[in-house]
Scaffold this motif. Sequence first.
Motif, mmCIF file in Angstrom:
data_model
loop_
_atom_site.group_PDB
_atom_site.id
_atom_site.type_symbol
_atom_site.label_atom_id
_atom_site.label_comp_id
_atom_site.label_asym_id
_atom_site.label_seq_id
_atom_site.Cartn_x
_atom_site.Cartn_y
_atom_site.Cartn_z
ATOM 1 N N ARG A 305 0.832 -1.200 0.000
ATOM 2 C CA ARG A 305 0.000 0.000 0.000
ATOM 3 C C ARG A 305 0.872 1.258 0.000
ATOM 4 N NH1 ARG A 305 3.068 0.740 3.289
ATOM 5 N NH2 ARG A 305 3.051 0.353 5.536
ATOM 6 N N SER A 306 0.400 2.248 -0.727
ATOM 7 C CA SER A 306 1.045 3.557 -0.741
ATOM 8 C C SER A 306 0.667 4.320 0.530
ATOM 9 C CB SER A 306 0.589 4.338 -1.976
ATOM 10 O OG SER A 306 0.902 5.705 -1.857
ATOM 11 N N LEU A 307 1.465 5.327 0.875
ATOM 12 C CA LEU A 307 1.160 6.184 2.022
ATOM 13 C C LEU A 307 0.871 7.620 1.577
ATOM 14 C CD1 LEU A 307 3.845 4.861 4.545
ATOM 15 C CD2 LEU A 307 1.378 4.413 4.571
ATOM 16 N N SER A 308 0.412 7.777 0.327
ATOM 17 C CA SER A 308 0.143 9.113 -0.204
ATOM 18 C C SER A 308 -0.958 9.835 0.569
ATOM 19 C CB SER A 308 -0.236 9.028 -1.682
ATOM 20 O OG SER A 308 -1.419 8.259 -1.849
ATOM 21 N N VAL A 309 -1.802 9.087 1.271
ATOM 22 C CA VAL A 309 -2.877 9.689 2.059
ATOM 23 C C VAL A 309 -2.305 10.632 3.121
ATOM 24 C CG1 VAL A 309 -2.964 7.825 3.771
ATOM 25 C CG2 VAL A 309 -5.025 9.154 3.297
ATOM 26 N N SER A 327 4.629 13.258 9.141
ATOM 27 C CA SER A 327 3.308 12.880 8.651
ATOM 28 C C SER A 327 3.331 11.494 8.030
ATOM 29 C CB SER A 327 2.827 13.909 7.619
ATOM 30 O OG SER A 327 1.551 13.581 7.131
ATOM 31 N N LEU A 328 4.391 11.187 7.290
ATOM 32 C CA LEU A 328 4.512 9.864 6.668
ATOM 33 C C LEU A 328 4.610 8.776 7.739
ATOM 34 C CD1 LEU A 328 4.872 8.586 3.775
ATOM 35 C CD2 LEU A 328 7.308 8.538 4.261
ATOM 36 N N ASN A 329 5.436 8.999 8.738
ATOM 37 C CA ASN A 329 5.605 8.014 9.803
ATOM 38 C C ASN A 329 4.336 7.856 10.641
ATOM 39 O OD1 ASN A 329 8.538 6.877 10.085
ATOM 40 N ND2 ASN A 329 8.805 9.000 9.499
ATOM 41 N N GLN A 330 3.643 8.967 10.911
ATOM 42 C CA GLN A 330 2.408 8.897 11.691
ATOM 43 C C GLN A 330 1.319 8.155 10.924
ATOM 44 O OE1 GLN A 330 1.909 10.097 15.019
ATOM 45 N NE2 GLN A 330 0.228 8.661 14.661
ATOM 46 N N THR A 331 1.229 8.424 9.624
ATOM 47 C CA THR A 331 0.257 7.721 8.786
ATOM 48 C C THR A 331 0.547 6.227 8.769
ATOM 49 O OG1 THR A 331 -0.080 9.664 7.386
ATOM 50 C CG2 THR A 331 -0.692 7.531 6.448
ATOM 51 N N ASN A 332 1.823 5.877 8.659
ATOM 52 C CA ASN A 332 2.220 4.475 8.660
ATOM 53 C C ASN A 332 1.820 3.799 9.981
ATOM 54 O OD1 ASN A 332 3.510 2.173 7.522
ATOM 55 N ND2 ASN A 332 5.294 2.551 8.822
ATOM 56 N N GLU A 333 2.058 4.481 11.095
ATOM 57 C CA GLU A 333 1.680 3.926 12.402
ATOM 58 C C GLU A 333 0.171 3.736 12.509
ATOM 59 O OE1 GLU A 333 3.218 6.206 15.635
ATOM 60 O OE2 GLU A 333 5.287 6.194 14.859
ATOM 61 N N ASN A 334 -0.587 4.727 12.050
ATOM 62 C CA ASN A 334 -2.039 4.644 12.136
ATOM 63 C C ASN A 334 -2.593 3.526 11.248
ATOM 64 O OD1 ASN A 334 -1.997 6.791 13.875
ATOM 65 N ND2 ASN A 334 -2.574 8.331 12.349
ATOM 66 N N MET A 335 -2.012 3.366 10.062
ATOM 67 C CA MET A 335 -2.448 2.288 9.165
ATOM 68 C C MET A 335 -2.192 0.921 9.804
ATOM 69 S SD MET A 335 -3.670 3.491 6.179
ATOM 70 C CE MET A 335 -3.182 2.753 4.631
ATOM 71 N N PRO A 341 0.538 -5.003 10.930
ATOM 72 C CA PRO A 341 1.803 -4.724 10.243
ATOM 73 C C PRO A 341 1.739 -5.074 8.759
ATOM 74 C CG PRO A 341 2.178 -5.882 12.303
ATOM 75 C CD PRO A 341 0.711 -5.934 12.051
ATOM 76 N N CYS A 342 2.251 -4.146 7.938
ATOM 77 C CA CYS A 342 2.307 -4.385 6.487
ATOM 78 C C CYS A 342 3.635 -5.011 6.089
ATOM 79 C CB CYS A 342 2.103 -3.066 5.736
ATOM 80 S SG CYS A 342 2.099 -3.220 3.944
ATOM 81 N N CYS A 343 4.632 -4.928 6.976
ATOM 82 C CA CYS A 343 5.952 -5.424 6.602
ATOM 83 C C CYS A 343 6.579 -6.194 7.761
ATOM 84 C CB CYS A 343 6.855 -4.278 6.183
ATOM 85 S SG CYS A 343 7.269 -3.141 7.520
#
Length: 367
Positions: A305-309, A327-335, A341-343
């Motif tokens: 999944r992309s993190l463009s959101v 913002s990228l890291n926070q979005t990743n944590e929230n997802m 975990p995606c990875c």
Amino acid sequence: MTKFIQIHTLVSYPPSNLNRDDLGRPKTAVMGDTQRLRVSSQSLKRAWRTSDMFKESLEGHIGIRTKSMGVSIFKALTEGSRLKDMLDNVTAPMVNEKVGEKLAKEWAKTIAGVFGKSKKDSEDSLSGLEIEQLAHFNPEEIAAIDELIAKLASSGEAPSKDDLVLLRKNNTAVDIAMFGRMLASNTKFNTEAAVQVSHAITVNKVAVEDDFFTAVDDLNRGEEDMGSGHLGETEFASGLFYTYICVDRELLESNLGGDKELADKSIRALVEAIAKVSPTGKQNSFASRAYASYMMIEKGKQQPRSLSVAYLEAAKGKSMLKDAIESLNQTNENMEKVYGPCCDDRAEMNAYNGEGSLTEMLDFVNN
């Protein structure tokens, strides 16, 4: 075994026009109700695969994408040279018998026609030796054509049906294995791309601006005309770009005939190119070359999944890079809180605060 490798980058470009639309303007897109700059995935992939860095790392494993292979074959036949030397623009001694232009044109058209529909004949040029669509030739196919050229030059006989079995499904062309190949005339030799690349898009709102410029005539002494020798206008913009790349590790290895070592080497070369290579559009005018300021690489087996959101709300202010990374890291944590975990493993390189290194990232993708 790792199935997917996901790469997220943030690259800041100063005033530039890296990728233009049909009117010569920088490409844009609307996201989060604001205009953003955009660089197409086609532009990015071409910049990476044609870079000196990529070609030197993978010498002998790069294909050639062209419509005009038939013209090169014709020249090799009439000059008695190797096709590979002709394609590499290398001056080399004659190695084959020279073939007359009439036969060379006929045979070159037949050989090129294996890879696509030939254009209509033209008595005044060699354009009839070109094919209608771009075809991506792998090194094994180029070698097979070279062998056929030598055979035809030696025998003086037209290529047989067996001679024209030139297409190769199993090959070592890394760029084809990564970015795919489509042959409309022979679909069984198509290759599904193992690397997917998003359009790079700015995390910040942008406004495309006009640069009005003049050029001075060096021999104009101002005795009669004080005006400029040339007036011009070009458009530009700047921004911090987010790009997402997904590598199907298993498919890449399969596309390369199961060669794990070559697959590892190609991923390493790709990651280095992603971090260092800029699209070439208007570089002479803007010198907008840039390295990635931030890179996050994930490895795992889950659906990618992309993190463009993370950038639906445009970043702004003096700390744009810092905020974009957070913002990228926070979005990743929230997802991951929502989906899990995606990875299985993750690595980061952060030039903003000097953490991590490109060497560590290159080693990470191969472990």
